[in-house]
Scaffold this active site. Sequence first.
Site, PDB file in Angstrom:
ATOM      1  N   LYS A  22       0.854  -1.204   0.000  1.00 38.59           N
ATOM      2  CA  LYS A  22       0.000   0.000   0.000  1.00 38.59           C
ATOM      3  C   LYS A  22       0.886   1.249   0.000  1.00 38.59           C
ATOM      4  CE  LYS A  22      -1.809   1.559   4.025  1.00 38.59           C
ATOM      5  NZ  LYS A  22      -1.556   2.965   4.325  1.00 38.59           N
ATOM      6  N   ASN A  23       1.828   1.339   0.939  1.00 35.52           N
ATOM      7  CA  ASN A  23       2.568   2.582   1.126  1.00 35.52           C
ATOM      8  C   ASN A  23       3.552   2.873  -0.002  1.00 35.52           C
ATOM      9  OD1 ASN A  23       1.022   3.028   3.338  1.00 35.52           O
ATOM     10  ND2 ASN A  23       2.574   2.360   4.814  1.00 35.52           N
ATOM     11  N   ARG A  93      -4.271  10.889   3.804  1.00 37.66           N
ATOM     12  CA  ARG A  93      -3.146  11.720   4.220  1.00 37.66           C
ATOM     13  C   ARG A  93      -2.015  11.710   3.209  1.00 37.66           C
ATOM     14  NH1 ARG A  93      -1.052  14.412   7.611  1.00 37.66           N
ATOM     15  NH2 ARG A  93       1.163  14.112   7.296  1.00 37.66           N
ATOM     16  N   CYS A 117      -4.981  12.538  11.656  1.00 35.70           N
ATOM     17  CA  CYS A 117      -5.856  11.356  11.710  1.00 35.70           C
ATOM     18  C   CYS A 117      -5.793  10.894  13.165  1.00 35.70           C
ATOM     19  CB  CYS A 117      -5.378  10.292  10.755  1.00 35.70           C
ATOM     20  SG  CYS A 117      -3.764   9.738  11.175  1.00 35.70           S
ATOM     21  N   ARG A 122       0.253  14.450  12.957  1.00 39.84           N
ATOM     22  CA  ARG A 122       0.816  14.294  11.608  1.00 39.84           C
ATOM     23  C   ARG A 122       1.226  15.649  11.009  1.00 39.84           C
ATOM     24  NH1 ARG A 122      -1.227   9.155   9.842  1.00 39.84           N
ATOM     25  NH2 ARG A 122       0.576   9.040   8.486  1.00 39.84           N
ATOM     26  N   PRO A 123       2.160  16.370  11.623  1.00 41.29           N
ATOM     27  CA  PRO A 123       2.566  17.670  11.056  1.00 41.29           C
ATOM     28  C   PRO A 123       3.272  17.488   9.711  1.00 41.29           C
ATOM     29  CG  PRO A 123       4.069  17.001  12.788  1.00 41.29           C
ATOM     30  CD  PRO A 123       2.972  15.992  12.770  1.00 41.29           C
ATOM     31  N   ASP A 125       5.896  19.896   8.871  1.00 43.95           N
ATOM     32  CA  ASP A 125       7.003  20.866   8.913  1.00 43.95           C
ATOM     33  C   ASP A 125       8.240  20.386   8.160  1.00 43.95           C
ATOM     34  OD1 ASP A 125       6.868  18.970  11.138  1.00 43.95           O
ATOM     35  OD2 ASP A 125       8.774  19.866  11.760  1.00 43.95           O
ATOM     36  N   LEU A 126       8.510  19.076   8.187  1.00 44.51           N
ATOM     37  CA  LEU A 126       9.725  18.573   7.509  1.00 44.51           C
ATOM     38  C   LEU A 126       9.532  18.550   5.987  1.00 44.51           C
ATOM     39  CD1 LEU A 126      10.664  15.710   9.994  1.00 44.51           C
ATOM     40  CD2 LEU A 126      11.607  18.037   9.856  1.00 44.51           C
ATOM     41  N   ASP A 307       3.634   0.252  12.459  1.00 47.35           N
ATOM     42  CA  ASP A 307       2.416  -0.282  11.827  1.00 47.35           C
ATOM     43  C   ASP A 307       2.111  -1.714  12.238  1.00 47.35           C
ATOM     44  OD1 ASP A 307       2.941   1.437   8.637  1.00 47.35           O
ATOM     45  OD2 ASP A 307       2.238   2.122  10.592  1.00 47.35           O
ATOM     46  N   ARG A 399      -9.001  -0.226   3.907  1.00 44.70           N
ATOM     47  CA  ARG A 399      -8.045   0.754   3.370  1.00 44.70           C
ATOM     48  C   ARG A 399      -6.725   0.073   3.009  1.00 44.70           C
ATOM     49  NH1 ARG A 399      -7.739   6.349   6.570  1.00 44.70           N
ATOM     50  NH2 ARG A 399      -6.187   6.545   4.923  1.00 44.70           N
TER      51      ARG A 399
HETATM   52  C1  EPZ Z   1       4.240   6.675   6.650  1.00 41.59           C
HETATM   53  O1  EPZ Z   1       3.487   7.766   7.171  1.00 41.59           O
HETATM   54  C2  EPZ Z   1       3.239   5.545   6.452  1.00 41.59           C
HETATM   55  N1  EPZ Z   1       2.199   5.969   5.519  1.00 41.59           N
HETATM   56  C3  EPZ Z   1       2.606   5.170   7.800  1.00 41.59           C
HETATM   57  O2  EPZ Z   1       1.763   4.031   7.569  1.00 41.59           O
HETATM   58  C4  EPZ Z   1       3.725   4.762   8.763  1.00 41.59           C
HETATM   59  O3  EPZ Z   1       3.171   4.468  10.025  1.00 41.59           O
HETATM   60  C5  EPZ Z   1       4.731   5.923   8.896  1.00 41.59           C
HETATM   61  O4  EPZ Z   1       5.250   6.254   7.578  1.00 41.59           O
HETATM   62  C6  EPZ Z   1       5.905   5.578   9.798  1.00 41.59           C
HETATM   63  O5  EPZ Z   1       6.574   4.454   9.294  1.00 41.59           O
HETATM   64  C7  EPZ Z   1       2.474   5.987   4.196  1.00 41.59           C
HETATM   65  O6  EPZ Z   1       3.578   5.687   3.758  1.00 41.59           O
HETATM   66  C8  EPZ Z   1       1.357   6.401   3.294  1.00 41.59           C
HETATM   67  P1  EPZ Z   1       6.337   9.896   8.975  1.00 41.59           P
HETATM   68  P2  EPZ Z   1       4.179   9.241   7.260  1.00 41.59           P
HETATM   69  O7  EPZ Z   1       6.384  11.168   8.222  1.00 41.59           O
HETATM   70  O8  EPZ Z   1       5.058   9.457   6.089  1.00 41.59           O
HETATM   71  C9  EPZ Z   1       6.581  13.050  12.453  1.00 41.59           C
HETATM   72  C10 EPZ Z   1      -0.185   2.727   7.733  1.00 41.59           C
HETATM   73  O9  EPZ Z   1      -0.842   2.244   8.675  1.00 41.59           O
HETATM   74  N2  EPZ Z   1       6.653  14.055  11.382  1.00 41.59           N
HETATM   75  O10 EPZ Z   1       7.500   8.958   8.916  1.00 41.59           O
HETATM   76  O11 EPZ Z   1       3.094  10.230   7.512  1.00 41.59           O
HETATM   77  C11 EPZ Z   1       5.168  12.471  12.587  1.00 41.59           C
HETATM   78  O12 EPZ Z   1       4.379  13.301  13.412  1.00 41.59           O
HETATM   79  C12 EPZ Z   1       0.348   4.150   7.826  1.00 41.59           C
HETATM   80  O13 EPZ Z   1       0.073   2.128   6.659  1.00 41.59           O
HETATM   81  C13 EPZ Z   1       6.964  15.368  11.728  1.00 41.59           C
HETATM   82  O14 EPZ Z   1       7.176  15.692  12.894  1.00 41.59           O
HETATM   83  O15 EPZ Z   1       5.040   9.062   8.568  1.00 41.59           O
HETATM   84  C14 EPZ Z   1       5.387  11.132  13.202  1.00 41.59           C
HETATM   85  O16 EPZ Z   1       5.493  11.298  14.597  1.00 41.59           O
HETATM   86  C15 EPZ Z   1       0.028   4.801   9.170  1.00 41.59           C
HETATM   87  N3  EPZ Z   1       7.025  16.307  10.746  1.00 41.59           N
HETATM   88  C16 EPZ Z   1       6.746  10.696  12.639  1.00 41.59           C
HETATM   89  O17 EPZ Z   1       7.363  11.886  12.100  1.00 41.59           O
HETATM   90  C17 EPZ Z   1       6.789  16.004   9.424  1.00 41.59           C
HETATM   91  O18 EPZ Z   1       6.881  16.906   8.560  1.00 41.59           O
HETATM   92  C18 EPZ Z   1       6.642   9.662  11.543  1.00 41.59           C
HETATM   93  O19 EPZ Z   1       5.962  10.238  10.488  1.00 41.59           O
HETATM   94  C19 EPZ Z   1       6.468  14.667   9.098  1.00 41.59           C
HETATM   95  C20 EPZ Z   1       6.402  13.709  10.093  1.00 41.59           C
END
Ligand code: EPZ
Length: 418
Positions: A22-23, A93, A117, A122-123, A125-126, A307, A399
Amino acid sequence: MDKIVIAGGKPLRGRIRISGAKNASLALLCATFLSRNEVVLENVPEISDVRVMIEIIKSLGATANWEKPETLRIKPPEEVSSGAPYQLVKQLRASNLLLGPILARFGRVRVALPGGCNIGIRPMDLHFKGLEGLGAELSLEHGCIRGRVKGRLKGARIYLDFPSVGATENIMMAACLAEGQTLIENAAKEPEIVDLANFLNILGAKVRGAGTDVIKIDGTPILEGGVRYPIIPDRIEAGTFMVASAATGGDVTLENLIPIHLQPLSAKLREANVEVLEGEDTLRVRADKPLRPIDIKTMPYPGFPTDMQSQLMAMLSVVPGTSMIVENIFENRFMVADELKRMGARIKVEGRIAVIEGVSSLQGTQVKATDLRAGAALIVAGLMASGETEICNAIYIDRGYHKLEEKLMSLGASIWRK
Ligand code: EPZ
Protein backbone atom coordinates in the site's frame (compact mmCIF):
# COMPACT_ATOMS: atom_id res chain seq x y z
CA MET A 1 -21.73 -4.53 5.16
CA ASP A 2 -19.51 -2.47 7.40
CA LYS A 3 -19.03 -5.20 9.98
CA ILE A 4 -16.68 -8.19 9.98
CA VAL A 5 -17.68 -11.15 12.18
CA ILE A 6 -15.24 -13.85 13.31
CA ALA A 7 -15.95 -17.09 15.16
CA GLY A 8 -12.58 -17.48 16.86
CA GLY A 9 -10.49 -20.27 18.34
CA LYS A 10 -9.30 -21.96 15.15
CA PRO A 11 -5.55 -22.19 14.35
CA LEU A 12 -4.71 -20.79 10.88
CA ARG A 13 -3.13 -23.30 8.54
CA GLY A 14 -2.12 -23.13 4.87
CA ARG A 15 -0.50 -20.78 2.35
CA ILE A 16 -1.42 -17.32 1.07
CA ARG A 17 0.05 -14.85 -1.40
CA ILE A 18 0.90 -11.36 -0.14
CA SER A 19 -0.33 -8.38 -2.21
CA GLY A 20 1.63 -5.30 -3.33
CA ALA A 21 2.62 -2.67 -0.78
CA LYS A 22 0.00 0.00 0.00
CA ASN A 23 2.57 2.58 1.13
CA ALA A 24 4.83 2.06 -1.89
CA SER A 25 1.82 2.20 -4.25
CA LEU A 26 0.63 5.55 -2.84
CA ALA A 27 4.06 7.15 -3.26
CA LEU A 28 4.59 5.73 -6.77
CA LEU A 29 1.18 6.93 -7.93
CA CYS A 30 2.25 10.46 -6.95
CA ALA A 31 5.65 10.00 -8.60
CA THR A 32 3.99 9.35 -11.98
CA PHE A 33 3.41 13.14 -12.28
CA LEU A 34 7.18 13.47 -12.84
CA SER A 35 7.04 11.33 -15.98
CA ARG A 36 6.59 12.67 -19.53
CA ASN A 37 5.07 9.43 -20.75
CA GLU A 38 2.77 6.65 -19.62
CA VAL A 39 3.87 4.19 -16.96
CA VAL A 40 2.47 0.78 -15.99
CA LEU A 41 2.56 -0.26 -12.33
CA GLU A 42 2.27 -3.98 -11.54
CA ASN A 43 1.38 -5.73 -8.26
CA VAL A 44 -0.81 -2.78 -7.24
CA PRO A 45 -3.11 -3.78 -4.35
CA GLU A 46 -6.80 -3.12 -5.09
CA ILE A 47 -7.48 -1.51 -1.68
CA SER A 48 -9.56 1.55 -0.95
CA ASP A 49 -6.58 3.84 -0.23
CA VAL A 50 -5.25 3.08 -3.73
CA ARG A 51 -8.68 3.63 -5.27
CA VAL A 52 -8.93 7.04 -3.58
CA MET A 53 -5.44 8.01 -4.75
CA ILE A 54 -6.40 7.02 -8.31
CA GLU A 55 -9.44 9.32 -8.07
CA ILE A 56 -7.21 12.12 -6.79
CA ILE A 57 -4.67 11.85 -9.62
CA LYS A 58 -7.51 11.67 -12.16
CA SER A 59 -9.00 14.83 -10.64
CA LEU A 60 -5.66 16.48 -11.44
CA GLY A 61 -5.77 15.46 -15.10
CA ALA A 62 -4.08 12.05 -15.17
CA THR A 63 -5.71 9.00 -16.72
CA ALA A 64 -5.52 5.67 -14.90
CA ASN A 65 -6.92 2.34 -16.05
CA TRP A 66 -6.65 -1.21 -14.75
CA GLU A 67 -5.15 -3.22 -17.64
CA LYS A 68 -5.88 -6.36 -15.62
CA PRO A 69 -6.18 -7.12 -11.88
CA GLU A 70 -3.35 -5.39 -9.98
CA THR A 71 -1.86 -3.81 -13.15
CA LEU A 72 -2.49 -0.10 -13.61
CA ARG A 73 -1.67 2.02 -16.68
CA ILE A 74 -1.24 5.72 -15.85
CA LYS A 75 -0.86 8.64 -18.24
CA PRO A 76 0.28 11.77 -16.42
CA PRO A 77 -1.26 15.10 -17.54
CA GLU A 78 0.46 17.69 -19.74
CA GLU A 79 -0.66 20.34 -17.31
CA VAL A 80 -2.21 20.33 -13.84
CA SER A 81 -5.32 22.45 -14.00
CA SER A 82 -7.03 22.50 -10.65
CA GLY A 83 -6.21 21.43 -7.14
CA ALA A 84 -7.09 18.05 -5.66
CA PRO A 85 -10.59 18.32 -4.12
CA TYR A 86 -10.86 18.34 -0.34
CA GLN A 87 -13.58 15.66 -0.46
CA LEU A 88 -10.96 13.19 -1.73
CA VAL A 89 -7.86 14.55 -0.02
CA LYS A 90 -9.40 14.46 3.46
CA GLN A 91 -9.74 10.67 3.09
CA LEU A 92 -6.07 10.16 2.40
CA ARG A 93 -3.15 11.72 4.22
CA ALA A 94 -0.72 10.43 1.62
CA SER A 95 -2.15 12.97 -0.83
CA ASN A 96 0.50 15.26 0.66
CA LEU A 97 2.99 13.29 -1.47
CA LEU A 98 1.63 15.11 -4.53
CA LEU A 99 3.37 18.33 -3.46
CA GLY A 100 6.91 17.43 -4.49
CA PRO A 101 6.30 15.93 -7.92
CA ILE A 102 3.71 18.48 -9.07
CA LEU A 103 5.79 21.44 -7.89
CA ALA A 104 8.89 20.07 -9.60
CA ARG A 105 7.16 19.27 -12.90
CA PHE A 106 4.62 22.10 -13.24
CA GLY A 107 6.00 24.87 -11.00
CA ARG A 108 2.79 25.34 -9.03
CA VAL A 109 0.52 23.21 -6.88
CA ARG A 110 -2.62 23.44 -4.78
CA VAL A 111 -3.54 20.52 -2.53
CA ALA A 112 -6.04 20.67 0.32
CA LEU A 113 -4.16 20.22 3.58
CA PRO A 114 -4.84 16.62 4.60
CA GLY A 115 -6.20 16.61 8.12
CA GLY A 116 -4.50 14.78 10.94
CA CYS A 117 -5.86 11.36 11.71
CA ASN A 118 -6.59 9.52 14.87
CA ILE A 119 -3.08 8.18 15.42
CA GLY A 120 -1.47 11.58 15.74
CA ILE A 121 -1.34 15.22 14.63
CA ARG A 122 0.82 14.29 11.61
CA PRO A 123 2.57 17.67 11.06
CA MET A 124 4.20 18.57 7.73
CA ASP A 125 7.00 20.87 8.91
CA LEU A 126 9.72 18.57 7.51
CA HIS A 127 7.98 18.38 4.11
CA PHE A 128 7.84 22.19 4.03
CA LYS A 129 11.46 22.56 5.24
CA GLY A 130 12.69 20.30 2.44
CA LEU A 131 10.62 21.75 -0.39
CA GLU A 132 11.38 25.34 0.66
CA GLY A 133 15.04 24.33 0.86
CA LEU A 134 14.78 23.45 -2.84
CA GLY A 135 13.38 26.91 -3.58
CA ALA A 136 9.62 26.37 -3.42
CA GLU A 137 7.37 29.08 -1.95
CA LEU A 138 4.67 27.40 0.13
CA SER A 139 1.72 28.93 1.92
CA LEU A 140 -1.44 27.78 3.70
CA GLU A 141 -4.56 29.47 2.33
CA HIS A 142 -8.12 28.49 3.29
CA GLY A 143 -7.13 24.97 4.23
CA CYS A 144 -5.09 24.47 1.10
CA ILE A 145 -1.34 24.15 0.63
CA ARG A 146 -0.34 26.38 -2.26
CA GLY A 147 3.13 26.16 -3.77
CA ARG A 148 5.02 28.04 -6.46
CA VAL A 149 8.49 27.89 -7.96
CA LYS A 150 10.12 30.80 -9.79
CA GLY A 151 11.90 29.03 -12.65
CA ARG A 152 13.23 25.62 -11.58
CA LEU A 153 13.86 24.05 -8.17
CA LYS A 154 17.51 24.15 -7.10
CA GLY A 155 19.34 21.22 -5.49
CA ALA A 156 20.19 21.72 -1.81
CA ARG A 157 21.53 19.97 1.29
CA ILE A 158 18.58 19.10 3.52
CA TYR A 159 18.76 17.64 7.03
CA LEU A 160 15.65 15.94 8.40
CA ASP A 161 15.24 16.40 12.16
CA PHE A 162 13.32 13.11 12.11
CA PRO A 163 13.67 10.41 9.39
CA SER A 164 10.14 11.08 8.15
CA VAL A 165 9.01 8.62 5.44
CA GLY A 166 6.71 11.10 3.70
CA ALA A 167 9.10 14.03 3.88
CA THR A 168 11.94 11.89 2.48
CA GLU A 169 9.66 10.81 -0.39
CA ASN A 170 8.41 14.32 -1.18
CA ILE A 171 11.90 15.82 -1.22
CA MET A 172 13.38 12.92 -3.22
CA MET A 173 10.68 13.26 -5.91
CA ALA A 174 11.03 17.04 -6.14
CA ALA A 175 14.85 16.86 -6.29
CA CYS A 176 14.72 14.58 -9.36
CA LEU A 177 13.81 17.58 -11.57
CA ALA A 178 15.77 20.21 -9.62
CA GLU A 179 18.88 21.90 -11.03
CA GLY A 180 22.02 20.39 -9.49
CA GLN A 181 22.51 17.95 -6.64
CA THR A 182 20.37 17.42 -3.53
CA LEU A 183 21.50 15.64 -0.37
CA ILE A 184 18.88 14.38 2.06
CA GLU A 185 20.55 13.71 5.41
CA ASN A 186 18.98 11.62 8.20
CA ALA A 187 16.68 10.24 5.49
CA ALA A 188 14.10 7.51 6.18
CA LYS A 189 15.34 4.02 5.22
CA GLU A 190 12.08 2.10 4.87
CA PRO A 191 11.81 -0.43 1.99
CA GLU A 192 9.15 1.82 0.44
CA ILE A 193 11.80 4.58 0.13
CA VAL A 194 14.07 2.18 -1.79
CA ASP A 195 11.15 1.08 -3.98
CA LEU A 196 10.35 4.70 -4.83
CA ALA A 197 14.02 5.42 -5.64
CA ASN A 198 14.17 2.36 -7.92
CA PHE A 199 11.02 3.53 -9.72
CA LEU A 200 12.39 7.08 -10.11
CA ASN A 201 15.64 5.71 -11.53
CA ILE A 202 13.91 3.67 -14.22
CA LEU A 203 11.91 6.80 -15.10
CA GLY A 204 15.33 8.34 -15.83
CA ALA A 205 16.26 9.95 -12.49
CA LYS A 206 19.62 9.73 -10.71
CA VAL A 207 18.94 8.72 -7.09
CA ARG A 208 21.68 7.07 -5.01
CA GLY A 209 21.86 5.92 -1.40
CA ALA A 210 18.18 5.10 -0.83
CA GLY A 211 17.99 2.78 2.17
CA THR A 212 20.83 4.62 3.92
CA ASP A 213 20.88 7.81 6.03
CA VAL A 214 22.04 9.94 3.09
CA ILE A 215 20.26 10.02 -0.27
CA LYS A 216 21.98 11.83 -3.18
CA ILE A 217 19.88 13.03 -6.14
CA ASP A 218 21.35 14.60 -9.29
CA GLY A 219 18.53 16.55 -10.92
CA THR A 220 17.68 16.10 -14.62
CA PRO A 221 15.51 18.35 -16.86
CA ILE A 222 12.93 15.68 -17.69
CA LEU A 223 12.03 12.08 -16.82
CA GLU A 224 10.99 10.20 -19.97
CA GLY A 225 9.04 7.42 -18.26
CA GLY A 226 7.37 4.91 -20.60
CA VAL A 227 8.22 2.00 -18.27
CA ARG A 228 6.62 -0.91 -16.41
CA TYR A 229 7.40 -1.36 -12.73
CA PRO A 230 6.42 -4.09 -10.21
CA ILE A 231 5.70 -2.76 -6.73
CA ILE A 232 7.28 -4.54 -3.75
CA PRO A 233 5.12 -6.82 -1.59
CA ASP A 234 3.41 -5.34 1.46
CA ARG A 235 5.54 -6.07 4.53
CA ILE A 236 2.79 -4.91 6.90
CA GLU A 237 0.14 -7.15 5.34
CA ALA A 238 2.67 -10.00 5.60
CA GLY A 239 3.44 -9.08 9.22
CA THR A 240 -0.24 -9.04 10.08
CA PHE A 241 -0.66 -12.61 8.82
CA MET A 242 2.51 -13.69 10.62
CA VAL A 243 1.09 -12.40 13.92
CA ALA A 244 -2.31 -13.98 13.18
CA SER A 245 -0.64 -17.36 12.64
CA ALA A 246 1.40 -17.02 15.85
CA ALA A 247 -1.62 -15.79 17.85
CA THR A 248 -3.83 -18.74 16.82
CA GLY A 249 -1.16 -21.42 17.32
CA GLY A 250 -1.16 -21.88 13.57
CA ASP A 251 1.20 -22.90 10.78
CA VAL A 252 1.03 -20.50 7.83
CA THR A 253 3.35 -20.01 4.85
CA LEU A 254 3.31 -16.57 3.25
CA GLU A 255 4.33 -16.30 -0.43
CA ASN A 256 5.47 -13.37 -2.59
CA LEU A 257 7.32 -11.36 0.07
CA ILE A 258 10.86 -10.11 0.77
CA PRO A 259 11.98 -11.78 4.05
CA ILE A 260 14.57 -9.12 4.92
CA HIS A 261 11.77 -6.51 5.05
CA LEU A 262 10.19 -8.51 7.90
CA GLN A 263 13.42 -9.03 9.87
CA PRO A 264 12.46 -6.77 12.83
CA LEU A 265 9.17 -8.65 13.29
CA SER A 266 10.64 -12.12 12.65
CA ALA A 267 13.27 -11.45 15.33
CA LYS A 268 10.63 -10.44 17.92
CA LEU A 269 8.37 -13.39 17.07
CA ARG A 270 11.32 -15.78 17.53
CA GLU A 271 11.98 -14.09 20.89
CA ALA A 272 8.36 -14.92 21.75
CA ASN A 273 9.06 -18.62 20.99
CA VAL A 274 7.43 -18.60 17.53
CA GLU A 275 9.14 -20.56 14.74
CA VAL A 276 9.84 -18.36 11.68
CA LEU A 277 11.39 -20.18 8.70
CA GLU A 278 12.75 -18.09 5.82
CA GLY A 279 12.58 -19.10 2.16
CA GLU A 280 13.68 -17.03 -0.85
CA ASP A 281 10.34 -15.20 -1.15
CA THR A 282 8.40 -16.98 1.59
CA LEU A 283 8.11 -17.04 5.37
CA ARG A 284 6.61 -19.93 7.35
CA VAL A 285 5.28 -19.02 10.80
CA ARG A 286 4.51 -21.88 13.16
CA ALA A 287 3.49 -21.58 16.82
CA ASP A 288 3.18 -25.04 18.35
CA LYS A 289 4.84 -24.14 21.66
CA PRO A 290 3.68 -21.83 24.51
CA LEU A 291 4.52 -18.17 23.69
CA ARG A 292 6.75 -16.01 25.86
CA PRO A 293 6.16 -12.33 26.83
CA ILE A 294 8.36 -9.76 25.01
CA ASP A 295 9.10 -6.02 25.04
CA ILE A 296 8.73 -3.90 21.88
CA LYS A 297 9.99 -0.40 21.04
CA THR A 298 8.74 1.04 17.74
CA MET A 299 11.48 2.82 15.77
CA PRO A 300 12.16 4.02 12.23
CA TYR A 301 13.22 1.19 9.88
CA PRO A 302 15.13 -1.08 10.42
CA GLY A 303 13.68 -0.84 13.94
CA PHE A 304 10.37 -2.46 14.87
CA PRO A 305 7.62 -0.95 12.66
CA THR A 306 4.92 1.16 14.33
CA ASP A 307 2.42 -0.28 11.83
CA MET A 308 2.79 -3.71 13.45
CA GLN A 309 2.49 -2.66 17.10
CA SER A 310 -1.30 -2.93 17.50
CA GLN A 311 -1.40 -6.41 15.99
CA LEU A 312 1.32 -7.58 18.40
CA MET A 313 -0.56 -6.05 21.34
CA ALA A 314 -3.49 -8.33 20.49
CA MET A 315 -1.27 -11.41 20.33
CA LEU A 316 0.53 -10.57 23.61
CA SER A 317 -2.75 -10.07 25.48
CA VAL A 318 -3.02 -13.86 26.01
CA VAL A 319 0.69 -14.59 26.53
CA PRO A 320 1.30 -15.49 30.20
CA GLY A 321 3.46 -12.86 31.96
CA THR A 322 4.07 -9.16 31.39
CA SER A 323 4.87 -7.60 27.99
CA MET A 324 5.60 -3.94 27.28
CA ILE A 325 5.22 -1.80 24.16
CA VAL A 326 6.81 1.64 23.76
CA GLU A 327 5.38 3.61 20.81
CA ASN A 328 8.06 6.10 19.75
CA ILE A 329 6.66 7.21 16.39
CA PHE A 330 3.05 8.38 16.86
CA GLU A 331 1.54 10.02 19.88
CA ASN A 332 -1.83 8.28 19.92
CA ARG A 333 -1.47 4.74 18.64
CA PHE A 334 -2.79 2.70 21.59
CA MET A 335 -6.50 3.24 20.91
CA VAL A 336 -7.02 -0.45 20.23
CA ALA A 337 -6.17 -1.20 23.90
CA ASP A 338 -9.65 -0.06 25.02
CA GLU A 339 -11.30 -2.40 22.51
CA LEU A 340 -9.07 -5.32 23.53
CA LYS A 341 -10.00 -4.66 27.16
CA ARG A 342 -13.66 -5.10 26.19
CA MET A 343 -12.60 -8.61 25.11
CA GLY A 344 -10.99 -9.30 28.49
CA ALA A 345 -7.42 -8.11 27.91
CA ARG A 346 -5.51 -6.52 30.80
CA ILE A 347 -3.60 -3.55 29.38
CA LYS A 348 -2.38 -0.41 31.16
CA VAL A 349 -1.57 2.58 28.94
CA GLU A 350 0.55 5.45 30.28
CA GLY A 351 1.49 7.96 27.53
CA ARG A 352 3.72 6.13 25.05
CA ILE A 353 3.98 2.98 27.16
CA ALA A 354 1.52 0.06 27.25
CA VAL A 355 1.94 -2.79 29.76
CA ILE A 356 0.13 -6.02 28.90
CA GLU A 357 -0.62 -8.66 31.56
CA GLY A 358 -1.41 -11.91 29.73
CA VAL A 359 -4.85 -13.42 30.43
CA SER A 360 -5.94 -17.01 29.75
CA SER A 361 -8.18 -16.09 26.79
CA LEU A 362 -10.12 -13.27 25.11
CA GLN A 363 -13.91 -13.35 24.78
CA GLY A 364 -15.68 -12.39 21.55
CA THR A 365 -17.92 -9.29 21.67
CA GLN A 366 -18.76 -6.16 19.65
CA VAL A 367 -15.73 -3.91 19.09
CA LYS A 368 -14.92 -1.00 16.77
CA ALA A 369 -11.96 -0.26 14.55
CA THR A 370 -10.55 3.25 15.16
CA ASP A 371 -7.87 3.17 12.43
CA LEU A 372 -6.43 0.76 9.88
CA ARG A 373 -3.93 -1.11 12.04
CA ALA A 374 -6.19 -1.08 15.11
CA GLY A 375 -8.73 -2.82 12.89
CA ALA A 376 -6.11 -5.38 11.89
CA ALA A 377 -5.35 -5.95 15.57
CA LEU A 378 -9.05 -6.63 16.26
CA ILE A 379 -9.05 -9.20 13.44
CA VAL A 380 -6.13 -10.96 15.20
CA ALA A 381 -7.99 -10.74 18.53
CA GLY A 382 -11.20 -12.11 17.00
CA LEU A 383 -9.31 -15.05 15.49
CA MET A 384 -7.92 -15.88 18.95
CA ALA A 385 -11.05 -15.21 21.04
CA SER A 386 -13.64 -17.73 22.19
CA GLY A 387 -17.06 -17.02 20.70
CA GLU A 388 -17.97 -14.46 18.03
CA THR A 389 -16.34 -11.05 17.62
CA GLU A 390 -18.14 -8.36 15.61
CA ILE A 391 -15.84 -5.59 14.34
CA CYS A 392 -17.61 -2.44 13.14
CA ASN A 393 -16.00 0.31 11.02
CA ALA A 394 -14.52 -2.46 8.88
CA ILE A 395 -14.10 0.26 6.26
CA TYR A 396 -10.86 1.17 8.03
CA ILE A 397 -9.53 -2.34 7.42
CA ASP A 398 -10.43 -2.21 3.73
CA ARG A 399 -8.04 0.75 3.37
CA GLY A 400 -5.00 -1.49 3.61
CA TYR A 401 -5.93 -5.15 3.20
CA HIS A 402 -6.92 -6.71 -0.14
CA LYS A 403 -9.41 -9.63 0.07
CA LEU A 404 -8.68 -10.11 3.78
CA GLU A 405 -11.67 -12.34 4.50
CA GLU A 406 -10.97 -14.57 1.50
CA LYS A 407 -7.33 -14.98 2.51
CA LEU A 408 -8.24 -15.79 6.13
CA MET A 409 -11.03 -18.19 5.06
CA SER A 410 -8.51 -20.05 2.88
CA LEU A 411 -6.45 -20.53 6.08
CA GLY A 412 -9.42 -22.06 7.91
CA ALA A 413 -10.81 -18.98 9.69
CA SER A 414 -14.53 -18.66 10.23
CA ILE A 415 -15.01 -15.03 9.11
CA TRP A 416 -17.79 -13.18 7.25
CA ARG A 417 -19.07 -9.68 6.58
CA LYS A 418 -22.46 -8.33 7.57
C1 EPZ B 1 4.24 6.68 6.65
O1 EPZ B 1 3.49 7.77 7.17
C2 EPZ B 1 3.24 5.55 6.45
N1 EPZ B 1 2.20 5.97 5.52
C3 EPZ B 1 2.61 5.17 7.80
O2 EPZ B 1 1.76 4.03 7.57
C4 EPZ B 1 3.72 4.76 8.76
O3 EPZ B 1 3.17 4.47 10.02
C5 EPZ B 1 4.73 5.92 8.90
O4 EPZ B 1 5.25 6.25 7.58
C6 EPZ B 1 5.91 5.58 9.80
O5 EPZ B 1 6.57 4.45 9.29
C7 EPZ B 1 2.47 5.99 4.20
O6 EPZ B 1 3.58 5.69 3.76
C8 EPZ B 1 1.36 6.40 3.29
P1 EPZ B 1 6.34 9.90 8.98
P2 EPZ B 1 4.18 9.24 7.26
O7 EPZ B 1 6.38 11.17 8.22
O8 EPZ B 1 5.06 9.46 6.09
C9 EPZ B 1 6.58 13.05 12.45
C10 EPZ B 1 -0.19 2.73 7.73
O9 EPZ B 1 -0.84 2.24 8.67
N2 EPZ B 1 6.65 14.05 11.38
O10 EPZ B 1 7.50 8.96 8.92
O11 EPZ B 1 3.09 10.23 7.51
C11 EPZ B 1 5.17 12.47 12.59
O12 EPZ B 1 4.38 13.30 13.41
C12 EPZ B 1 0.35 4.15 7.83
O13 EPZ B 1 0.07 2.13 6.66
C13 EPZ B 1 6.96 15.37 11.73
O14 EPZ B 1 7.18 15.69 12.89
O15 EPZ B 1 5.04 9.06 8.57
C14 EPZ B 1 5.39 11.13 13.20
O16 EPZ B 1 5.49 11.30 14.60
C15 EPZ B 1 0.03 4.80 9.17
N3 EPZ B 1 7.02 16.31 10.75
C16 EPZ B 1 6.75 10.70 12.64
O17 EPZ B 1 7.36 11.89 12.10
C17 EPZ B 1 6.79 16.00 9.42
O18 EPZ B 1 6.88 16.91 8.56
C18 EPZ B 1 6.64 9.66 11.54
O19 EPZ B 1 5.96 10.24 10.49
C19 EPZ B 1 6.47 14.67 9.10
C20 EPZ B 1 6.40 13.71 10.09
